[in-house]
Design an enzyme around this catalytic site. Structure first.
Site: not given
Length: 306
Positions: A134, A137-138
């Site tokens: 992701c 997300c990261d």
């Protein structure tokens, strides 16, 4: 005693939510089993292009809640549990899930796909410690640091572009000799100054002592120093619960006819779990709509006097 529904939808991605929305609008008592986290892969997509009504694209984490809200407003019920089994129960289907059993007069399987694994050392032990699926997300955690993206399809290209907005350098590692994603993404990746593409490159190991520090390439043994590895090497259908119940393709996808009916009476399939699905968000939404309309017609035919 199991609760009975006109239609049960297994899957909380865009295909399943659209199917639930359409069925509820048709007046059918509808339950959507969303799994532990609704939304599927779209939740991690920063920008979905080509979806009608959004000329500038739309984030998956915006589109999915919108569709879920519409489904609930139309009358569909949600349960955050996943389908685990399926058995005939008279003219109906008994659906097993994590929280018990349900009875359904018709069923739409929209369980989608899971990400394939590389199956190499370091992949599992460093998951969440630099190994990710992701980018949105990261990426903020890897700002101004080098990362690698493994794959060459749409997901890999989109995630590389997302990562390039934060990382110092994005190295794409693709085992083929040409990228396979859409032309618009290929052009953007190839033109981006922070993205380097390495063709005919396979990883044999993800290296790190507690956190990712690099990847070792197969054949040459060369090590590329990176602080994150984002893996997008294909998908596998989430259809294990149908094994032995329905004939699947050799890869595990669900064959359907033109109305998205499977080989089981009253069971339909929609989205990326079905054979031949194009793998686009707009196509998944169309699948959900068609499957729900087909299921509604099936239920109407069932209700007619013999």
């Amino acid at each position: 005693m199991a609760t009975e529904f006109d239609l049960l939808v297994a899957g909380g991605g865009i295909a399943g939510l659209t199917a639930g929305l359409t069925a509820a609008r048709q007046g059918r008592k509808t339950l959507i089993l969303t799994g532990g986290v609704f939304g599927g892969h779209l939740l991690s997509i920063e920008k979905i292009d080509g979806y009608p009504g959004f000329p500038d694209g739309v984030a998956g984490y915006d589109l999915v809640p919108m569709t879920q809200g519409q489904a609930v407003e139309a009358g569909a019920e949600l349960a955050m549990t996943a389908i685990t089994g399926l058995e005939p129960d008279g003219a109906n289907w008994r659906v097993s899930a994590g929280d018990g059993d349900y009875l359904a007069r018709a069923l739409i399987v929209a369980t989608g796909t899971g990400l394939r694994k590389l199956g190499i050392p370091g992949e599992e032990s460093l998951r969440g410690k630099g190994v990710s699926h992701c980018a949105s997300c990261d990426a903020p955690l890897l700002r101004d640091r080098p990362v690698a993206v493994v794959g060459g399809g749409d997901s890999a290209l989109q995630e590389a572009l997302t990562l390039a907005g934060a990382a110092s350098q994005v190295t794409m590692l693709h085992r083929g000799d040409a990228l396979s994603g859409q032309a618009v993404y290929r052009s953007a990746v190839e033109a981006h100054p922070k993205i380097e593409i390495r063709y005919n490159a396979e990883i044999e190991e993800i290296i790190g002592d507690g956190v990712v520090s690099g990847v070792r390439l197969r054949g040459s043994g060369n090590v590329i120093g990176v602080d994150g590895v984002f893996i997008y090497v294909g998908l596998r259908p989430e259809s294990d619960f149908l094994a032995g119940r329905l004939d699947l393709t050799p890869s595990g996808y669900i064959p359907t006819d033109g109305a998205l009916q499977t080989g089981l009476k009253g069971v339909f399939a929609a989205g990326t779990v079905r054979a031949g699905a194009p793998g686009r968000a707009v196509a998944a939404a169309g699948d959900g709509t068609l499957a729900a309309i087909s299921a509604d017609r099936y239920l109407a035919d069932r209700a007619r006097p013999a």
